[in-house]
Structure formats: C-alpha cells, structure tokens
Write an enzyme that holds these catalytic residues in place. Sequence first.
Site, PDB file in Angstrom:
ATOM      1  N   GLU A  38      -5.792   3.543  -1.223  1.00  0.00           N
ATOM      2  CA  GLU A  38      -5.022   3.750  -2.335  1.00  0.00           C
ATOM      3  C   GLU A  38      -6.182   3.072  -3.262  1.00  0.00           C
ATOM      4  O   GLU A  38      -7.144   2.576  -3.350  1.00  0.00           O
ATOM      5  CB  GLU A  38      -4.353   1.885  -1.766  1.00  0.00           C
ATOM      6  CG  GLU A  38      -3.812   0.873  -2.964  1.00  0.00           C
ATOM      7  CD  GLU A  38      -2.955   1.858  -3.407  1.00  0.00           C
ATOM      8  OE1 GLU A  38      -1.463   2.244  -2.693  1.00  0.00           O
ATOM      9  OE2 GLU A  38      -2.755   2.278  -5.186  1.00  0.00           O
ATOM     10  N   THR A  84       1.806   5.252  -6.377  1.00  0.00           N
ATOM     11  CA  THR A  84       1.914   5.110  -4.901  1.00  0.00           C
ATOM     12  C   THR A  84       2.836   6.399  -4.492  1.00  0.00           C
ATOM     13  O   THR A  84       2.946   6.582  -3.413  1.00  0.00           O
ATOM     14  CB  THR A  84       2.022   4.147  -3.849  1.00  0.00           C
ATOM     15  OG1 THR A  84       0.735   2.871  -4.513  1.00  0.00           O
ATOM     16  CG2 THR A  84       1.627   4.087  -3.003  1.00  0.00           C
ATOM     17  N   HIS A 203      -6.290  -1.920  -4.597  1.00  0.00           N
ATOM     18  CA  HIS A 203      -5.521  -1.975  -5.538  1.00  0.00           C
ATOM     19  C   HIS A 203      -6.316  -2.660  -6.502  1.00  0.00           C
ATOM     20  O   HIS A 203      -6.547  -3.892  -6.300  1.00  0.00           O
ATOM     21  CB  HIS A 203      -4.108  -2.239  -4.946  1.00  0.00           C
ATOM     22  CG  HIS A 203      -2.628  -1.668  -5.682  1.00  0.00           C
ATOM     23  ND1 HIS A 203      -2.625  -2.202  -6.689  1.00  0.00           N
ATOM     24  CD2 HIS A 203      -1.717  -1.286  -5.195  1.00  0.00           C
ATOM     25  CE1 HIS A 203      -1.545  -2.110  -7.717  1.00  0.00           C
ATOM     26  NE2 HIS A 203      -1.449  -0.886  -6.979  1.00  0.00           N
ATOM     27  N   ASP A 262      -3.922   8.454  -3.097  1.00  0.00           N
ATOM     28  CA  ASP A 262      -2.886   8.319  -3.749  1.00  0.00           C
ATOM     29  C   ASP A 262      -3.455   8.713  -5.304  1.00  0.00           C
ATOM     30  O   ASP A 262      -2.127   9.570  -6.009  1.00  0.00           O
ATOM     31  CB  ASP A 262      -1.708   7.629  -3.666  1.00  0.00           C
ATOM     32  CG  ASP A 262      -2.606   5.639  -4.308  1.00  0.00           C
ATOM     33  OD1 ASP A 262      -3.536   5.754  -4.023  1.00  0.00           O
ATOM     34  OD2 ASP A 262      -1.442   4.953  -3.998  1.00  0.00           O
ATOM     35  N   HIS A 263      -4.018   7.620  -5.852  1.00  0.00           N
ATOM     36  CA  HIS A 263      -4.253   7.763  -7.605  1.00  0.00           C
ATOM     37  C   HIS A 263      -4.768   7.344  -7.765  1.00  0.00           C
ATOM     38  O   HIS A 263      -6.110   6.441  -7.781  1.00  0.00           O
ATOM     39  CB  HIS A 263      -3.161   7.257  -8.687  1.00  0.00           C
ATOM     40  CG  HIS A 263      -2.358   5.786  -7.577  1.00  0.00           C
ATOM     41  ND1 HIS A 263      -2.553   5.059  -8.437  1.00  0.00           N
ATOM     42  CD2 HIS A 263      -1.267   5.815  -6.869  1.00  0.00           C
ATOM     43  CE1 HIS A 263      -2.548   3.843  -7.595  1.00  0.00           C
ATOM     44  NE2 HIS A 263      -1.446   4.630  -6.520  1.00  0.00           N
TER      45      HIS A 263
HETATM   46  C1  GP9 Z   1       2.926  -1.489  -3.046  1.00  0.00           C
HETATM   47  C2  GP9 Z   1       2.045  -0.453  -3.203  1.00  0.00           C
HETATM   48  C3  GP9 Z   1       0.943  -0.510  -4.827  1.00  0.00           C
HETATM   49  O1  GP9 Z   1       3.691  -1.439  -1.640  1.00  0.00           O
HETATM   50  O2  GP9 Z   1       2.741   1.060  -2.526  1.00  0.00           O
HETATM   51  O3  GP9 Z   1       1.773   0.150  -5.227  1.00  0.00           O
HETATM   52  P1  GP9 Z   1       1.376   1.044  -6.491  1.00  0.00           P
HETATM   53  O4  GP9 Z   1       1.103   0.198  -7.820  1.00  0.00           O
HETATM   54  O5  GP9 Z   1      -0.292   1.758  -6.000  1.00  0.00           O
HETATM   55  O6  GP9 Z   1       1.852   2.013  -7.387  1.00  0.00           O
HETATM   56 MN    MN Z   2      -1.123   2.911  -5.284  1.00  0.00          MN
END
Ligand code: GP9
Ligand code: MN
Length: 430
Positions: A38, A84, A203, A262-263
């Site tokens: 993440e 995500t 996150h 992911d980002h």
């Molecule tokens: C929530 C998680 C967070 O289930 O995938 O998503 P994001 O805010 O990173 O897009």
């Molecule tokens: Mn994410």
Amino acid sequence: SSEDIMEVESYTDKKYAEPNPEYFGKAEGKNIIKIHLESFQSFLIDYKLHGKEVTPFLNSLVHDESQDFTYFDNFFHQTGQGKTADGELLMDNSLYGTPQGAAFVTKGANTYQALPGIIGQRQDYTSAVFHGDEGSFWNRDNIYKQLGIDKFYDDEYYDMSEDKVINYGLKDKPFLEQSMPLLEDLDKNDGPFYAHMMTLTHHYPFVLDEGEESIEPANTGDGTVDRYFQTARYLDEALKQFFDDLKEKGLYEDSVIMIYGDHYGISENHNKAMGDIMGEEITPLEDANLQRVPYMIRVPGMEGQGINHEFSGQADVMPTLLHLLGINAKDYIQFGTDMFSEGHKGFVPFRNGSFMTKDYSYVEGNFYDNETGEVIEEPTAKMKERKEQVHYELSLNDQVLHGDLLRFHEPNKNWEPIDPSDYQYGKTNE
Ligand code: GP9
Ligand code: MN
C-alpha cells in the site's frame, strides 16, 4: 460497437511484444502470490533515515542475489482517482482507469477479460483476494465477479478485534498472519492458486499504535512525510514474517512471488518536505520521477536478474504474467507489453497524459531531458509522435470502458464470457 473494438484491437496488436522464448511458460502450474504494498514509493528502497535502512527486508530481496528476485527500478504506477482500485484494474486487465472517478465503481458491471478469469479457464487456477477491509470498498464485491475472481476473503474472514485494527482496517501483521491458514487451505483443495494479498497499514495518514513503531520518524516537520517511514518499516517487518511463514509451510519455494506498489503515498502537497528527504527541489519532473513504485518478481526455476532498469508500468504486468504462464498475450486486448520481452515498449503513460521514457519525459505539457532535468524547448518529431500515441492509447482505453467494448471482443482462444452470478462471496454463501 464491434467496429470500435476492432480499432482498439488493431492498436494493441501493433503494440504487442512477442514473448521472450527463454521465459515463456516458466511459471506454468505454479502458485502465484501477489503482494500489494500500500502507498509504497520506490524511493524508500535503500533509503537511509537517521543512518539506517527503512526497509531492510525489501532491500535484501533487491540485493541478495541468492533470493533470485528481479527488481524493476523504473516501474511506475499509472493510477488516477481510483487509487488502489485503478492499480488492481491495471494489473489484472492491462487497462487504465478512467480519467475521472474510479472505473471499479462506475464501470463495475462491465464485461472484462481479466487475468483471474483467463487463467481460471485455461489453466484451472483458483483466484483469491485477501483484504482486511469491508468487501464493498471500491465496489470490490461486485467487480471481482466480473473479473472472474473465485474467492474474496474480506474482513468477515478475519479477527478484527480492536487491538488488531487501525486506520482503514486490519493491521498488516495480523492480516498476513491470519491469511496463512486460508492460503494453506487453497493450496490443499484448490491449487494452483493466484492469491492477491492486499496490505493496508501503510496508508495515509500513516499511523501506528503506540509501541508498534520500530524506527524514529523523519524530521521534516511535515507529519505525514515523517510518519511515512515508520509505517513503511512496519510493512517491511510484516513481509519478513510472511515470507518466513510461507517458507515454513512449504508455500514459498515453488510459488511465483510478485510484489508491487499501488500508487504514491505522499502527494504533491508535501513536495516541500519531500525536497528535504530527497535532498533536491521537487520540480514537476522530479514529482513524476517519484511516481516509481516497486515491482519485484521471483519465478521458481528462473534465475533472478537483480535490478532490471527497463521502463515499465502496471499495465505491463498482465502480459508479463501471461507469457510466464505460457499463454500468449496476443489472444487478448492489452495496452501493456511483456517486461521480459525484447520488444517491450519502454514508454510509460500516466493517467493524466504525461509519460516517461528512459531518455526523456513528458510532464504537464513539457518535454524534459532526463539527464539534465531541463525543459526541451524543441522536441523532436519522434517525441511529439510518441505524445500523440500516448494520448491515442488513453482515448482508446476510455472508449473500451465507456462503451463496455469487451462485450464485442472474442478472444482467440476458447473463451467463455464471465457470468457474475457464478460467483458468490462471504461466509454465509459457502
Ligand atoms: C481500502 C484500500 C484503500 O480498502 O484499498 O484504498 P486507497 O485509498 O488506497 O485507494
Ligand atoms: Mn492504495
């Protein structure tokens, strides 16, 4: 219409890169464990804070040749507002998200020809996603059915006691720990499997419970940036434990292990503090450079390449995996190309139309020389052509999603359109 999809197909056919015969089919029949990091940006790899590595475990995968990983250090996320969810879409479909909003939500009922569905039909893989958050977040509980994902282990399957949860959901350590029996079960009863482990603790706003931080924060004075290193270390420790568990349970040696970011985690609002971290001003070009996220892969029986400098992005993962499994990516519509292929296309579109290449970058309307960091006042015809191509590619992608065009596309190989009603998630449906 079916004519529109033919225009798309003729583009992707032209872009397609033939598999590298050395690697084609190398992973066939192997379990695939895909680990989502993440908000993890590549600058963390080898970064030293207060004189110490932030992510010693991930760094060891990159540098210890005996681990046989290949690390792509010029790999970029290509996500937009879907964050995500866009990352998931890109990696399993080789499609970009939409220019606005999250395709997972707005295009959640579309027809897809996604990796889980394809390898389920062609090689009898069972696909599963593991995530310690509510199943409805990003509309996952619906769109996963369109993607042909067989099992979705959401928060219902985990012990979500208060001390185990922070921020969006289950902390990474208990998450990976509690996922082990589910993985073992998959291996015993449904193998080969394609498992997607989605971590969550690293996150925004990057918080840990007291006593769970093992390194000091950075000291830029920007709390988000300062804490970012602590949650990254927490994730690194969770991964180390997970690898040990996989090894102990005999699930490591013979599985493909794939790790990706992911980002970004640190948005451009924090560029001042990021300037302190990177030791240089964050210009638009540097900001684009910071959109690198890790991509690492280990394939049993395949020697690791160490660090691979090829320019690539999330859209390139699906064709890469298909070829490793011995399935020709040409049978499907894909915007990315195999990263191990001689013919891999080394330009990486961002969702906003910027793009990166080895020698130059196109960022927010300007071409930059990567070497000098200077704006290229007179871009070559080739550069301008490439820019047109990237914009055309993104517009084709948007036509696919807006027109639900995969309805009209018949893959070359015996493909059974996915019927979402074949899929049920949740304990009560078992
Ligand atoms: C929530 C998680 C967070 O289930 O995938 O998503 P994001 O805010 O990173 O897009
Ligand atoms: Mn994410």
